[in-house]
Design an enzyme around this catalytic site. Structure first.
Site, PDB file in Angstrom:
ATOM      1  CD  GLU A  40      -2.873   0.951   2.473  1.00  0.00           C
ATOM      2  OE1 GLU A  40      -4.002   1.456   2.378  1.00  0.00           O
ATOM      3  OE2 GLU A  40      -2.475   0.352   3.479  1.00  0.00           O
ATOM      4  CE  LYS A 115      -7.773   0.545   3.059  1.00  0.00           C
ATOM      5  NZ  LYS A 115      -6.628   1.238   3.705  1.00  0.00           N
ATOM      6  CB  CYS A 157      -4.397  -1.991   4.342  1.00  0.00           C
ATOM      7  SG  CYS A 157      -3.536  -1.564   5.891  1.00  0.00           S
TER       8      CYS A 157
END
Length: 284
Positions: A40, A115, A157
């Site tokens: 990321e 995301k 993440c």
């Protein structure tokens, strides 16, 4: 070797980060990887001009996307480009998405995942407060794509804390799942390996968890411990901190045997909770 996970300690200098990433991708290709996952924020971390960076990339004025396409072509490598800020494809927006791109070996975009879960959390570290939604808009679609090493589901993440997303990826046929990350040192020490192994075990997928691992502007400390985990939950490769290129091979026959011996996908008694949008499939 067919899979590579790359750990970095990115800073706020885009060009320096790209040079570091290229060197690490070259090591992955030399090690026989067909697919490599960057962490990321691999190209920039700690910047406050993310929306401007994203607009520049979308308008063809930025360095990251041309660099990414060239690296994939030169190295004959499929690349999961961690995350970078990009505006939505479909409409103008005030905020960028935290976008994870899959680039094929010809330098073409094979898939885009924005995301879904944004890290709006208070953490007991020197920074204390994280609000990704100040800079990014939420994504709204589950994404899987066909690659030469298997069917890949894309996550990022904080998504690791939401098993319903991973269940949806498994239902959509995922065999591998990428999780480029920048876990904080505090939350990583508490939960990182538990989450990564759990998501691999419950989906019976290979988990490709590429993390940031060190000190960044902000100040910010990330946990590292990037890993490749197999469908039985075994950690095939891991790096605590600092730069690293982790390599492992997907054993498709063993994965099929695990799924046959323990057919959890057919034993589910409760439906996977709703996730945003239908799964989007990108095919070769």
């Amino acid at each position: 070797m067919s899979l590579a996970v790359i750990q970095m300690v990115s800073q706020d200098d885009v060009m320096a980060n790209l040079a570091d990433a290229r060197r690490l991708l070259e090591q992955a290709a030399e090690g026989g990887a067909r697919l490599a996952v960057l962490p990321e924020n691999f190209a920039a971390i700690g910047r406050r001009d993310l929306a401007d960076l994203g607009r520049a990339e979308a308008e063809g004025r930025g360095p990251i996307l041309p660099w990414l396409r060239q690296a994939a072509r030169d190295l004959k490598l499929w690349i999961v480009a961690g995350t970078l800020p990009l505006p939505p494809d479909e409409r103008p927006a005030d905020k960028a998405n935290a976008c994870s791109l899959l680039i094929d070996e010809h330098g073409e975009r094979a898939a885009r995942y924005d995301k879904i879960h944004l890290f709006d959390v208070d953490v007991a570290d020197t920074r204390g407060r994280y609000r990704e939604s100040d800079d990014y808009a939420h994504g709204a679609q589950v994404v899987v794509a066909d690659t030469p090493v298997g069917r890949l589901g894309l996550t990022v993440c904080y998504d690791l804390r939401f098993p319903e997303l991973y269940g949806a990826l498994r239902e959509a046929g995922a065999e591998l799942i990428s999780a480029p990350s920048a876990f904080t040192a505090v939350t990583g020490a508490a939960h990182w390996q538990v989450l990564v192994r759990a998501r691999a075990i419950e989906t019976q997928c290979y988990l490709l968890a590429a993390g940031q691992g060190g000190i960044h502007p902000g100040p910010r400390e990330t946990f590292g411990h990037s890993a490749i985990v197999d469908p039985w939950g075994r950690v095939l490769a891991e790096q605590p901190t600092g730069e690293a290129v982790l390599l492992a091979r997907r054993d498709a026959d063993e994965q099929a045997a695990i799924r046959q011996r323990m057919p959890v996908s057919t034993h589910r008694r409760f439906m996977t909770p709703a996730v945003p949008g239908p799964a989007r499939t990108e095919k070769l």
